[in-house]
Design a protein around this motif. Structure first.
Motif, PDB file in Angstrom:
ATOM      1  N   LYS A  52       0.826  -1.203   0.000  1.00 36.36           N
ATOM      2  CA  LYS A  52       0.000   0.000   0.000  1.00 36.36           C
ATOM      3  C   LYS A  52       0.861   1.255   0.000  1.00 36.36           C
ATOM      4  CE  LYS A  52      -4.052  -2.045   2.249  1.00 36.36           C
ATOM      5  NZ  LYS A  52      -4.997  -1.985   3.403  1.00 36.36           N
ATOM      6  N   THR A  53       2.034   1.138   0.580  1.00 32.83           N
ATOM      7  CA  THR A  53       2.985   2.252   0.612  1.00 32.83           C
ATOM      8  C   THR A  53       4.396   1.699   0.711  1.00 32.83           C
ATOM      9  OG1 THR A  53       3.511   4.353   1.714  1.00 32.83           O
ATOM     10  CG2 THR A  53       2.945   2.508   3.124  1.00 32.83           C
ATOM     11  N   GLY A  60      15.406   2.244  -5.809  1.00 32.57           N
ATOM     12  CA  GLY A  60      14.013   1.905  -6.071  1.00 32.57           C
ATOM     13  C   GLY A  60      13.262   1.624  -4.781  1.00 32.57           C
ATOM     14  N   LEU A  61      12.151   0.884  -4.869  1.00 29.60           N
ATOM     15  CA  LEU A  61      11.345   0.567  -3.703  1.00 29.60           C
ATOM     16  C   LEU A  61      12.135  -0.341  -2.753  1.00 29.60           C
ATOM     17  CD1 LEU A  61       7.847  -0.123  -5.335  1.00 29.60           C
ATOM     18  CD2 LEU A  61       8.805   2.041  -4.506  1.00 29.60           C
ATOM     19  N   LYS A  62      11.976  -0.103  -1.452  1.00 27.00           N
ATOM     20  CA  LYS A  62      12.753  -0.844  -0.468  1.00 27.00           C
ATOM     21  C   LYS A  62      12.462  -2.340  -0.561  1.00 27.00           C
ATOM     22  CE  LYS A  62      14.146  -0.739   4.393  1.00 27.00           C
ATOM     23  NZ  LYS A  62      13.952  -0.110   5.706  1.00 27.00           N
ATOM     24  N   GLU A 298      15.270  11.825  -6.510  1.00 25.62           N
ATOM     25  CA  GLU A 298      15.106  12.217  -5.108  1.00 25.62           C
ATOM     26  C   GLU A 298      14.155  11.240  -4.436  1.00 25.62           C
ATOM     27  OE1 GLU A 298      13.092  15.949  -2.793  1.00 25.62           O
ATOM     28  OE2 GLU A 298      14.550  16.445  -4.373  1.00 25.62           O
ATOM     29  N   GLY A 299      14.635  10.555  -3.397  1.00 27.06           N
ATOM     30  CA  GLY A 299      13.847   9.531  -2.723  1.00 27.06           C
ATOM     31  C   GLY A 299      12.741  10.103  -1.853  1.00 27.06           C
ATOM     32  N   GLY A 300      11.914   9.196  -1.330  1.00 32.48           N
ATOM     33  CA  GLY A 300      10.800   9.590  -0.479  1.00 32.48           C
ATOM     34  C   GLY A 300       9.873   8.414  -0.254  1.00 32.48           C
ATOM     35  N   THR A 301       8.592   8.663  -0.312  1.00 40.54           N
ATOM     36  CA  THR A 301       7.586   7.627  -0.088  1.00 40.54           C
ATOM     37  C   THR A 301       6.560   7.653  -1.219  1.00 40.54           C
ATOM     38  OG1 THR A 301       7.841   7.834   2.310  1.00 40.54           O
ATOM     39  CG2 THR A 301       5.861   6.732   1.519  1.00 40.54           C
ATOM     40  N   ILE A 302       6.135   6.472  -1.638  1.00 44.90           N
ATOM     41  CA  ILE A 302       5.092   6.337  -2.652  1.00 44.90           C
ATOM     42  C   ILE A 302       3.970   5.490  -2.067  1.00 44.90           C
ATOM     43  CG2 ILE A 302       4.512   5.497  -4.961  1.00 44.90           C
ATOM     44  CD1 ILE A 302       7.438   5.859  -5.721  1.00 44.90           C
TER      45      ILE A 302
END
Length: 315
Positions: A52-53, A60-62, A298-302
């Motif tokens: 979901k997040t 990329g995604l963790k 630039e990383g963060g949350t999706i």
């Protein structure tokens, strides 16, 4: 002040106003899509894990493709792919968080007892593993005999399991050349409308981020607006488009059954979605394209439901 001077000042002022407007427009952005699905593939070529997040860093995604299965060959250690071993896709991984901030990888597969692989491993020298095309080459830590024997039994060949920590900072993890693959439901709708066989699900394309674009085409007034994107923002993450994703035989593997299912979607993609570096789209080169390969600026949350924003073009 003469009329000529007044006209000159007015013209200069107008130019400044127009320049500021264009600059502001270029710096601003518009919403073009929304995230509908989010996936990682903890073990390369194995089953997906729906989220979901997710945190998103330079790789990329963790935990996306942090583990891989490889076999010893003459020139090193070769990563195994679902193209050669389609039954890998029904190996189902789950990440169980631990109190120390690490995870355990819980793995199931048909006919096999469950396997647990800890993320935290005893110190050891890393091993270089690569794929047959030379697209992937990275250092992984051998996770030990238990997991390697488990996969050797399941696949019927001698192989080892390797782990690359998310904190390790190569260009990508064990993914093929790019940090993220972005696909759209709209592109799938178009493909399915052309197929002469049964409709295909989005999981055939093993994307990380699945988007839905407006049905009216307002994202850019065209069927595939992502073809023109150079960079965009999703959630708090800034991405750069590297190239369209040229697809291979892996898209013909049924992701629920773990078997090759014939020529589609490659046969149909070749009829209308081809890629070349010179003209970018709609020229002949290998197989058809589906999705876009992206690098993380630039990383963060999706998260599911996040908007996707692209900069306004000056022109």
């Amino acid at each position: 002040m003469t009329s000529r001077v007044i006209v000159g000042v007015s013209a200069a002022s107008a130019a400044v106003v127009v320049g500021l407007y264009l600059w502001k427009k270029w710096k601003s952005s518009r919403k073009v899509a929304e995230v509908t699905q989010l996936y990682i593939y903890p073990i390369k070529s194995c089953h997906r894990m729906e989220l979901k997040t997710s945190e998103c860093g330079s790789r990329g995604l963790k935990y996306d493709r942090c583990w891989a299965i490889a076999k010893k060959v003459e020139d090193g250690n070769r990563i195994l792919s679902q193209a050669q071993y389609p039954k890998l896709v029904v190996v189902v991984p789950e990440l169980w968080p631990l109190s120390n901030g690490k995870v355990e990888l819980h793995i199931t597969a048909p006919g096999m007892s469950p396997l647990v692989v800890p993320e935290e491993l005893p110190p050891s020298s890393p091993t270089v593993v690569s794929d047959s095309d030379g697209c992937i080459s990275g250092e992984g830590q051998d996770v030990g005999d238990e997991a390697s024997l488990w996969f050797s039994k399941y696949l019927g060949i001698e192989c080892r399991m390797y782990y690359m920590s998310p904190s390790h900072q190569p260009r990508t993890s064990f993914a093929n050349t790019s940090s993220l693959l972005v696909v759209t439901e709209n592109a799938l709708d178009d493909l399915n409308s052309r197929l002469q066989t049964q409709l295909l699900p989005i999981d055939r394309f093993r994307g990380n981020i699945v988007l839905r674009l407006p049905e009216d085409g307002s994202a850019a007034g065209r069927k595939y607006p992502e073809d023109s994107w150079t960079h965009f923002t999703v959630g708090s993450v800034k991405l750069r488009v590297q190239r369209p994703c040229t697809r291979c035989v892996k898209t013909t593997v049924d992701q629920e059954e773990g078997v090759l299912k014939g020529p589609e979607p490659l046969k149909t993609l070749r009829t209308y979605r081809m890629y070349s570096r010179s003209n970018k789209i709609l020229q002949s080169r290998q197989n058809g394209i589906f999705g876009i390969c992206c690098a993380v600026l630039e990383g963060g949350t999706i998260s599911i439901g996040d908007g996707v924003y692209v900069p306004y073009s000056i022109f």
